[in-house]
Design a protein around this motif. Structure first.
Motif, short mmCIF file in Angstrom:
data_model
loop_
_atom_site.label_atom_id
_atom_site.label_comp_id
_atom_site.label_asym_id
_atom_site.label_seq_id
_atom_site.Cartn_x
_atom_site.Cartn_y
_atom_site.Cartn_z
N LYS A 160 38.72 30.74 65.94
CA LYS A 160 37.94 30.40 64.75
C LYS A 160 36.73 29.52 65.10
CE LYS A 160 39.15 26.06 62.69
NZ LYS A 160 39.49 25.26 61.55
N VAL A 161 35.72 29.60 64.25
CA VAL A 161 34.52 28.78 64.39
C VAL A 161 34.81 27.39 63.83
CG1 VAL A 161 32.10 28.50 63.70
CG2 VAL A 161 33.02 30.80 64.16
N ASN A 162 34.55 26.35 64.62
CA ASN A 162 34.73 24.99 64.12
C ASN A 162 33.40 24.34 63.73
OD1 ASN A 162 36.75 22.93 63.57
ND2 ASN A 162 35.66 21.71 65.10
N ARG A 163 32.32 24.72 64.44
CA ARG A 163 30.99 24.20 64.16
C ARG A 163 29.96 25.30 64.31
NH1 ARG A 163 31.08 20.81 60.96
NH2 ARG A 163 31.51 18.62 61.29
N MET A 164 28.91 25.27 63.47
CA MET A 164 27.85 26.27 63.56
C MET A 164 26.51 25.59 63.32
SD MET A 164 25.51 28.03 61.57
CE MET A 164 26.12 27.37 60.04
N ILE A 165 25.52 25.93 64.15
CA ILE A 165 24.14 25.49 63.90
C ILE A 165 23.20 26.66 64.21
CG2 ILE A 165 24.42 23.00 64.29
CD1 ILE A 165 23.38 23.44 67.14
N TRP A 166 22.01 26.60 63.67
CA TRP A 166 21.00 27.60 63.99
C TRP A 166 20.40 27.32 65.36
CZ3 TRP A 166 19.57 32.01 61.29
CH2 TRP A 166 20.24 32.19 60.08
N GLY A 167 20.00 28.37 66.06
CA GLY A 167 19.52 28.24 67.43
C GLY A 167 18.09 27.75 67.52
N THR A 168 17.53 27.91 68.73
CA THR A 168 16.16 27.46 69.02
C THR A 168 15.15 28.10 68.08
OG1 THR A 168 16.82 27.30 71.33
CG2 THR A 168 14.47 27.22 70.89
N VAL A 169 15.36 29.38 67.79
CA VAL A 169 14.49 30.11 66.87
C VAL A 169 15.35 30.68 65.75
CG1 VAL A 169 12.65 30.66 68.50
CG2 VAL A 169 14.67 32.12 68.40
N GLU A 170 14.70 31.36 64.83
CA GLU A 170 15.41 31.88 63.64
C GLU A 170 16.34 33.05 63.96
OE1 GLU A 170 14.81 32.20 59.02
OE2 GLU A 170 14.14 30.71 60.41
N ASP A 171 16.24 33.59 65.16
CA ASP A 171 16.94 34.86 65.47
C ASP A 171 18.46 34.76 65.56
OD1 ASP A 171 14.42 35.81 65.66
OD2 ASP A 171 14.35 35.91 67.84
N TYR A 172 18.98 33.60 65.89
CA TYR A 172 20.43 33.56 66.16
C TYR A 172 21.04 32.23 65.74
CZ TYR A 172 19.19 30.72 70.27
OH TYR A 172 18.71 29.73 71.09
N ILE A 173 22.38 32.26 65.60
CA ILE A 173 23.13 31.04 65.34
C ILE A 173 23.96 30.72 66.59
CG2 ILE A 173 23.26 31.30 62.83
CD1 ILE A 173 26.29 32.19 63.41
N ILE A 174 24.35 29.45 66.72
CA ILE A 174 25.22 29.01 67.80
C ILE A 174 26.54 28.56 67.16
CG2 ILE A 174 25.54 27.31 69.65
CD1 ILE A 174 22.43 27.14 69.79
N THR A 175 27.65 29.02 67.71
CA THR A 175 28.96 28.64 67.17
C THR A 175 29.80 27.97 68.26
OG1 THR A 175 29.77 30.88 67.64
CG2 THR A 175 29.02 30.44 65.39
#
Length: 349
Positions: A172-187
């Motif tokens: 499961k995902v515990n934390r999520m933020i948007w990446g360096t650019v708008e293209d992707y998220i980091i989980t």
């Protein structure tokens, strides 16, 4: 310069100096939460500080003097995460009551309530503020989902109908933020994995598995090129936010709950401590509840700030780098303004 030359093995002097600095910082103490803090967040301008806890009322304060501006009343459970748009107009809160709420920041009115079938763990706005991402827990016979909403489309928000969902079949995902650019998220995941997902296609772009345990926090540097992770495995790690190359590792002797990168100095700030249920005494030293500063380049600890009576759960630097705030298991938020000696000190290498 008044700096210390690292070649002479003078790092201890720097540590000593740093501790002297910290002893002179007088924090502003914020008391409003009945239960342990889960998230603190500055807006882009840094004039507002948002705080959330396992209690159902998020708060907003002036960061300059700790004056409380108001509360956001509408959740029925713990608040796990918060996000605010770059223009500070909209706040999103993710809650254990199986919903995320979009608030009018200024009035505290509920604009939309997005419902889910399990607790909502994290939330974040894209850089343009147009896309909202929320993640839900694997609980109540429901898998963990990553959901994307276009906030310009009222129908999606009114019907809690995301335009894209990604189901997590494994960790499961515990934390999520948007990446360096708008293209992707980091989980950041329960099993210690760090991943990137393309929100346009729903595809996984990258995975690295550098942590041995749950990732508790993800924060980007001010220029969004570096990512710091905090993990229950007692380490924080610095990554290139785009290619996930591990750059640095900061080792401690306790779970790390939160980590932040200074926008001003080559400093990393870590907070953590033993789990609350494992702490048998309220003595401030025994549980090791200090905020800890590390040198970003040398990976050395350079100072500590005491004060909390329980593990630090959440940390944030002010966008200027001239202040930081910490929120802990003890229900307090502490705002620290650095004094002049912090800026005067230069470290030569």
């Amino acid at each position: 310069s008044s700096g210390i030359n690292a070649e002479n093995g003078d790092f201890q002097t720097f540590q000593h100096y740093f501790k002297q600095i910290n002893l002179r910082m007088k924090p502003i103490l914020l008391q409003a939460h009945e239960r342990s803090l889960t998230k603190i967040l500055y807006n882009k301008d840094g004039d507002l500080l948002f705080t959330a806890s396992k209690h159902n009322l998020p708060n907003v304060w002036w960061s300059i003097n700790g004056e409380r501006l108001g509360t956001y009343n509408g959740h029925n459970g713990a608040i796990w995460d918060m996000a605010v748009t770059t223009d500070s107009m909209t706040l999103c809160t993710a809650s254990a009551d199986q919903s995320a709420i979009l608030w009018d920041t200024e009035t505290g009115k509920i604009m939309h309530q997005l419902t889910a079938k399990s607790p909502v763990r994290s939330c974040g706005f894209s850089l343009t503020n147009n896309i909202l991402c929320v993640t839900t827990d694997k609980a109540m016979n429901q898998p963990c989902f990553i959901k994307f909403y276009d906030v310009r489309d009222g129908t999606q928000l009114e019907n809690s109908a995301p335009f894209r969902e990604i189901e997590m079949t494994d960790s499961k995902v515990n934390r999520m933020i948007w990446g360096t650019v708008e293209d992707y998220i980091i989980t950041g995941h329960e099993n210690g994995e760090l991943r990137q997902y393309d929100w346009k296609t729903g595809e996984k772009i990258k995975t690295v598995h550098e942590h041995e345990h749950l990732i508790k926090d993800l924060q980007l540097s001010k220029d969004r090129t570096m990512l710091v992770t905090a993990s229950k495995d007692t380490t924080a790690k610095l990554f290139d936010a785009k290619d996930f190359k591990e750059l640095k590792s900061f080792k401690t002797d306790r779970p790390v709950n939160s980590a932040a990168i200074s926008p001003l100095k080559h400093h990393i700030l870590l907070g953590g401590g033993q789990e609350a249920m494992e702490v048998t005494t309220s003595h401030t030293k025994s549980g090791k509840f200090e905020a800890r500063f590390f040198h970003l380049i040398f990976e050395e600890e350079i100072g500590r700030v005491k004060g909390h009576f329980g593990p630090i759960n959440t940390l944030a630097f002010h966008p200027s780098g001239k202040q930081y705030s910490s929120g802990a298991e003890d229900g307090y938020v502490r705002i620290h303004d650095f004094d002049q000696s912090y800026y005067d000190f230069e470290y030569d290498f």
